[in-house]
Structure formats: C-alpha cells, structure tokens
Write a protein that holds these residues in place. Sequence first.
Motif, mmCIF file in Angstrom:
data_model
loop_
_atom_site.group_PDB
_atom_site.id
_atom_site.type_symbol
_atom_site.label_atom_id
_atom_site.label_comp_id
_atom_site.label_asym_id
_atom_site.label_seq_id
_atom_site.Cartn_x
_atom_site.Cartn_y
_atom_site.Cartn_z
ATOM 1 N N GLU A 92 0.830 -1.209 0.000
ATOM 2 C CA GLU A 92 0.000 0.000 0.000
ATOM 3 C C GLU A 92 0.867 1.263 0.000
ATOM 4 O O GLU A 92 0.501 2.278 -0.593
ATOM 5 N N LEU A 93 2.056 1.178 0.633
ATOM 6 C CA LEU A 93 2.980 2.324 0.609
ATOM 7 C C LEU A 93 3.448 2.579 -0.825
ATOM 8 O O LEU A 93 3.443 3.725 -1.297
ATOM 9 N N LYS A 96 0.617 4.085 -2.830
ATOM 10 C CA LYS A 96 0.347 5.470 -2.441
ATOM 11 C C LYS A 96 1.434 6.406 -2.961
ATOM 12 O O LYS A 96 1.147 7.501 -3.451
ATOM 13 N N MET A 97 2.683 5.959 -2.903
ATOM 14 C CA MET A 97 3.768 6.808 -3.412
ATOM 15 C C MET A 97 3.632 7.026 -4.915
ATOM 16 O O MET A 97 3.821 8.144 -5.408
ATOM 17 N N ILE A 100 0.877 9.547 -5.508
ATOM 18 C CA ILE A 100 1.281 10.930 -5.212
ATOM 19 C C ILE A 100 2.194 11.462 -6.317
ATOM 20 O O ILE A 100 2.035 12.586 -6.771
ATOM 21 N N GLU A 101 3.092 10.599 -6.784
ATOM 22 C CA GLU A 101 3.967 11.025 -7.887
ATOM 23 C C GLU A 101 3.141 11.348 -9.129
ATOM 24 O O GLU A 101 3.413 12.328 -9.820
ATOM 25 N N LEU B 16 8.416 16.766 -6.217
ATOM 26 C CA LEU B 16 8.692 16.216 -4.895
ATOM 27 C C LEU B 16 9.887 15.274 -4.943
ATOM 28 O O LEU B 16 10.046 14.520 -5.903
ATOM 29 N N THR B 21 7.828 12.559 -1.021
ATOM 30 C CA THR B 21 6.732 11.686 -1.458
ATOM 31 C C THR B 21 6.428 10.648 -0.386
ATOM 32 O O THR B 21 5.270 10.360 -0.076
ATOM 33 N N MET B 22 7.488 10.108 0.219
ATOM 34 C CA MET B 22 7.315 9.095 1.268
ATOM 35 C C MET B 22 6.538 9.684 2.455
ATOM 36 O O MET B 22 5.619 9.060 2.981
ATOM 37 N N LEU B 24 4.398 12.218 2.489
ATOM 38 C CA LEU B 24 2.992 12.426 2.128
ATOM 39 C C LEU B 24 2.253 11.094 2.085
ATOM 40 O O LEU B 24 1.123 10.990 2.566
ATOM 41 N N ALA B 25 2.907 10.076 1.532
ATOM 42 C CA ALA B 25 2.264 8.763 1.413
ATOM 43 C C ALA B 25 1.976 8.187 2.797
ATOM 44 O O ALA B 25 0.872 7.703 3.061
ATOM 45 N N VAL B 26 2.951 8.263 3.693
ATOM 46 C CA VAL B 26 2.766 7.705 5.042
ATOM 47 C C VAL B 26 1.674 8.483 5.780
ATOM 48 O O VAL B 26 0.768 7.886 6.381
ATOM 49 N N GLU B 28 -0.806 10.206 4.523
ATOM 50 C CA GLU B 28 -2.128 9.920 3.946
ATOM 51 C C GLU B 28 -2.632 8.537 4.345
ATOM 52 O O GLU B 28 -3.810 8.367 4.657
ATOM 53 N N LEU B 29 -1.734 7.559 4.368
ATOM 54 C CA LEU B 29 -2.148 6.199 4.768
ATOM 55 C C LEU B 29 -2.628 6.192 6.218
ATOM 56 O O LEU B 29 -3.650 5.580 6.538
#
Lengths: 114, 203
Positions: A92-93, A96-97, A100-101, B16, B21-22, B24-26, B28-29
């Motif tokens: 999921e990480l 999600k990354m 976002i990209e 980014l 990016t990491m 924001l991803a963390v 958001e999760l």
Amino acid sequence: MSEPGRMHHDMGGRPAGPVDHGQHDHVLWEKRVDALLMLLSNNTRRIITVDELRRGIEELGAEAYSRLTYYERWVASVTHNLLEKGIIRADELGRKMAEIEARSPEARSRKEAG
Amino acid sequence: MTDHNHAPPRGPNGGLSHYQTMELAVSELLIEKGLFSEQKLQGEIAAMDARSPETGARVVALAWSDAAFKARLLDDGTAACESIGIDMGPTRLVVVESSAAIHNVIVCTLCSCYPRMLLGLPPDWYKTANYRSRVVREPRAVLREFGTELPDDVVVRVHDNTADMRYMVLPARPKGTESMDREALAKLVTRDSMIGVGLAMTP
C-alpha cells in the motif's frame, strides 16, 4: 570513520573541526515529518518511541546516515518502523507513493504535453 | 557528516523528492486508517512553531525568583513544569543548576535529543557531528567558539541527553539583578544559556 565496536552515530569524543553556526529555517516538509513523529510518539498513541526512531536511523548505515538530510533520516526511520509494526504494508505504501507522484504538477504537465 | 543541505533534493523539474513523497504517502495512509487527521497534523505543526526558548526563559526566571519552585524544578523538572501548565510530552526533564563554581552544558552525542518542549526545535549546530563529537572531550574549547570563556577554576559538566530524558541548564543568575521582576529576568535568559554554551545576559 567507524571504530571497532562503535557505530557511526556514536560520535561523542571523536576528533572534529569547529562548530558551524549556520542556521536554516525549517521548511514545511521538515515540520510535517517532525509533527508526524510527535503524533506517533505522544502519550496517547505511543506507536513509535524516540528510541525506536533512533534505532531506525542508526540502521540506515553509515553511508545513508551521512548522505541523507536530518529529516530524510527521520522519515526513512518512521516509515521503516511503521512497516515493521505492520501498521502500514509495503504494497500500500508503494501504491500510495506512485499515486502521489502521478498527481504531482510535473507528472500532470508531462501528461498534458503528451 | 554535515547537515548543511537541509532541503531534500527536488525531483526532476522541481517536483517532490523521494522522501517528500514518502512523507505524504505515510501521512495519507495513516489518515485513511483513522490514526489522526490532517487537521491534527497541522495542529501539531502549529504547536511546535509556538514552542520557543521563551518558555524555558519563563521557567528559569521563576526559579531565580521563587526558591520553592526552584527546589521543585531541580527535584523533578517534569512535574515542576507541568505544575505551571507546560505540556512536557513523553520525555522526562532533568534540570541542572549552574553556579559560579559549576558550569553545565548539554549535548546529545548519539542523536539530537533536546528539551524541545521548553526550547523549541534545536539549532542546527546542536545536531552537527562536530558539536556532538567535541563538546564532551573539549567543552571549554567549544564554549570559546560560542564566545564563552570560563575561568579555569570553574568545573564544567557535560550532560548527554537520551531519547527519554532531556537535560536543561538552569543558568547562574547574573549579578546586579536583585531588584528585577520575573518578566525583566526572563529577558536575560538566552537559548544558549539554557543549553550551556552561553551565560545569561547581564542587565
């Protein structure tokens, strides 16, 4: 720079040069990482302790420890700890990354150009 | 190791970086999983922005002018600060008192642990390899770089912070301040005097 029996971060007493007094203003990104750890480590959650943050930073190894900026080390360690504890999953990480990209302005402008 | 380059490298075309990016991803999760909200994260940023050495200076000025508070502060720093409404978070505070005979300095040799609830975020130099390496071996030389010259007969004690326990220096009260009120006293208390690389200002 490491001595036998002593890890790279354990630098007390090592010879070193003058202290650089330069100061930078924290950018929003750095404040977000700081706030993220504060939320995860506070008394009501205690999901990641500061010891665990530090262990994650130390485990980056000497090369990454010196290459990454201060809050890059933090976010790498926070993420590693969350994966280890099963609070987030690697798949999921990764998803999600990528998401976002894909929604970053540069990706959008690439899409528009194409 | 240097900490000069704080802003993470940007991605191509100024986008980014990998670690941005990491983050924001963390975040958001964790928000999706209901651990906290984006508002909560923003609130935490605002709370950290609001912390500054002024909080520590208020504590020092109170200790200088109220012997009972000073005794409580030296006995149990966390409880004393909480008793005047300061949120101390999960870490324990130990206050070390400097005097004409003993001078205290704080460091975190392993990392960057700092009494952030009282002083805000640490200055960049506090996190550098050079400060962390040298201040425990040659504190007088390091203090001299900060413009602080101590007489030879003053004992220098260096205290190494840990993840769970943070030191703060109660600087010696300067001479000629006997008639000053707390507010005026607090203005003499610099961040560096509470780290111990400096002294409180004289009026």
